[in-house]
Design a protein around this motif. Structure first.
Motif, PDB file in Angstrom:
ATOM      1  N   LEU A 223      45.328  27.200  38.208  1.00 57.54           N
ATOM      2  CA  LEU A 223      45.635  28.145  39.193  1.00 57.54           C
ATOM      3  C   LEU A 223      45.531  27.769  40.454  1.00 57.54           C
ATOM      4  O   LEU A 223      46.188  28.159  41.126  1.00 57.54           O
ATOM      5  CB  LEU A 223      43.822  29.590  38.958  1.00 57.54           C
ATOM      6  CG  LEU A 223      44.020  29.808  37.430  1.00 57.54           C
ATOM      7  CD1 LEU A 223      43.095  30.550  37.694  1.00 57.54           C
ATOM      8  CD2 LEU A 223      45.380  30.991  37.796  1.00 57.54           C
ATOM      9  N   THR A 224      44.149  26.391  41.276  1.00 60.40           N
ATOM     10  CA  THR A 224      44.108  27.121  42.678  1.00 60.40           C
ATOM     11  C   THR A 224      44.978  25.772  43.519  1.00 60.40           C
ATOM     12  O   THR A 224      45.184  26.042  43.856  1.00 60.40           O
ATOM     13  CB  THR A 224      42.916  26.317  43.031  1.00 60.40           C
ATOM     14  OG1 THR A 224      42.285  27.640  44.481  1.00 60.40           O
ATOM     15  CG2 THR A 224      42.014  25.276  42.624  1.00 60.40           C
ATOM     16  N   GLU A 228      48.307  27.483  43.199  1.00 61.09           N
ATOM     17  CA  GLU A 228      48.447  27.735  45.281  1.00 61.09           C
ATOM     18  C   GLU A 228      47.268  29.642  44.837  1.00 61.09           C
ATOM     19  O   GLU A 228      47.482  29.993  46.076  1.00 61.09           O
ATOM     20  CB  GLU A 228      48.747  27.932  46.447  1.00 61.09           C
ATOM     21  CG  GLU A 228      49.688  26.675  45.992  1.00 61.09           C
ATOM     22  CD  GLU A 228      50.921  26.466  46.820  1.00 61.09           C
ATOM     23  OE1 GLU A 228      50.921  27.651  47.631  1.00 61.09           O
ATOM     24  OE2 GLU A 228      51.519  25.120  46.756  1.00 61.09           O
ATOM     25  N   VAL A 229      46.305  30.043  43.717  1.00 60.38           N
ATOM     26  CA  VAL A 229      46.281  31.153  43.960  1.00 60.38           C
ATOM     27  C   VAL A 229      44.472  31.093  44.786  1.00 60.38           C
ATOM     28  O   VAL A 229      43.707  29.836  44.587  1.00 60.38           O
ATOM     29  CB  VAL A 229      45.613  30.884  42.349  1.00 60.38           C
ATOM     30  CG1 VAL A 229      44.163  32.897  42.694  1.00 60.38           C
ATOM     31  CG2 VAL A 229      46.233  31.747  41.604  1.00 60.38           C
ATOM     32  N   ALA A 233      39.557  34.430  44.137  1.00 56.61           N
ATOM     33  CA  ALA A 233      40.379  34.711  43.138  1.00 56.61           C
ATOM     34  C   ALA A 233      40.121  33.465  41.940  1.00 56.61           C
ATOM     35  O   ALA A 233      40.293  34.315  40.550  1.00 56.61           O
ATOM     36  CB  ALA A 233      42.036  34.898  42.954  1.00 56.61           C
ATOM     37  N   THR A 234      40.752  32.343  41.726  1.00 52.87           N
ATOM     38  CA  THR A 234      40.459  31.508  41.127  1.00 52.87           C
ATOM     39  C   THR A 234      39.279  31.426  40.073  1.00 52.87           C
ATOM     40  O   THR A 234      39.481  31.648  39.126  1.00 52.87           O
ATOM     41  CB  THR A 234      40.648  30.609  41.370  1.00 52.87           C
ATOM     42  OG1 THR A 234      41.845  29.823  42.293  1.00 52.87           O
ATOM     43  CG2 THR A 234      40.709  28.966  40.835  1.00 52.87           C
TER      44      THR A 234
END
Length: 269
Positions: A223-224, A228-229, A233-234
């Motif tokens: 995700l992060t 690139e969340v 939110a991740t």
């Protein structure tokens, strides 16, 4: 955090078959490009090296795969037994090479490093890399890496140790995908589910050292780092804390140098 299922990164049946064929073709292509027929890899008894060995045999034939089991002073005996078991089940040539005498010689040369857990642990990993290449060079083969996508993202490997290889066949797979592929290839269930350890010092486990379980780590990386969340939110999607997400982001940033060749100054003229 809520009681929810971790992010599921596993492949569908069709995707799994495609991924398996893709990696096997990759192994063949890397050897063809180098003009060699044999592959050498270290066998630790863990799911990553087991999966890579199975894929190599599928791609190259058992007669062209050479496994090295390289126990050290802190190696778990069961892991070494599992490593030999994998080699025997696959029918590949393998050797058991004790690294203790070599590491001891390093410490005789630099006695002040004795007791430095990280330095000595990395020396063990680099000793294994040297042996992999000694055998591969002697036999005219390539060294296959056993690292996965999740660990590469946070730098969870030894530079010029287990990171010193000619290619990374499972380097595009998250840990849960490696486990899924291992099961599909026919690896024993106890190896698929085994607690991962880098074996750098006594009692070491990957998840304890990293600070979270692999399913959570997979999700945070996907995700992060890859997606690139944003961290908040991740954390919600991965059912973890923002602190854990930031920890993974920090590991990724600090290990950037491991994922590139050593830098040189820009060319001026």
């Amino acid at each position: 955090m809520t009681d929810i299922e971790p992010l599921d990164l596993r492949f569908s049946a069709d995707e799994l078959a495609e991924q398996r064929a893709h990696i096997e073709s990759f192994i063949e292509e890397r050897l063809d490009a180098a003009g060699v027929e044999r592959a050498v890899l270290g066998l630790s008894g863990g799911v990553d090296s087991t999966t890579t060995a199975y894929l190599a045999v599928e791609a190259l034939g058992k007669e062209n795969v050479h496994g090295l089991v390289m126990p050290g002073e802190v190696s778990d005996a069961d892991n070494m037994t599992d490593a030999e078991r994998v080699a025997e089940e696959l029918g590949i040539e393998y050797d058991v090479l004790e690294i203790n005498p070599i590491v001891d010689e390093f410490l005789n040369a630099v006695p002040e490093a004795e007791g430095d857990r990280l330095a000595v642990g990395n020396a063990r990993a680099r000793t294994r890399a040297v042996l992999n290449y000694l055998v591969a060079n002697h036999e005219g083969g390539l060294v296959l890496g056993t690292g996965n996508r999740t660990e590469a993202a946070i730098g969870y490997f030894t530079k010029y140790g287990d990171g010193a290889v000619d290619c990374h066949p499972i380097g595009n797979l998250y840990k849960q995908q490696v486990r899924q592929l291992a099961a599909d290839l026919g690896a024993a269930q106890e190896l698929v589910e085994k607690t991962p350890t880098a074996g750098l010092w006594a009692g070491q486990t990957d998840e304890e050292e990293i600070g979270m379980d692999y399913d959570t780590l997979d999700a945070v990386v996907a995700l992060t780092i890859d997606g690139e969340v944003p961290p908040e939110a991740t954390a919600d999607i991965a059912d973890t804390t923002v602190e854990n997400v930031q920890h993974v982001r920090d590991l990724h940033a600090k290990s950037e140098h491991k994922r590139h060749v050593p830098p040189a100054p820009e060319q001026l003229f």
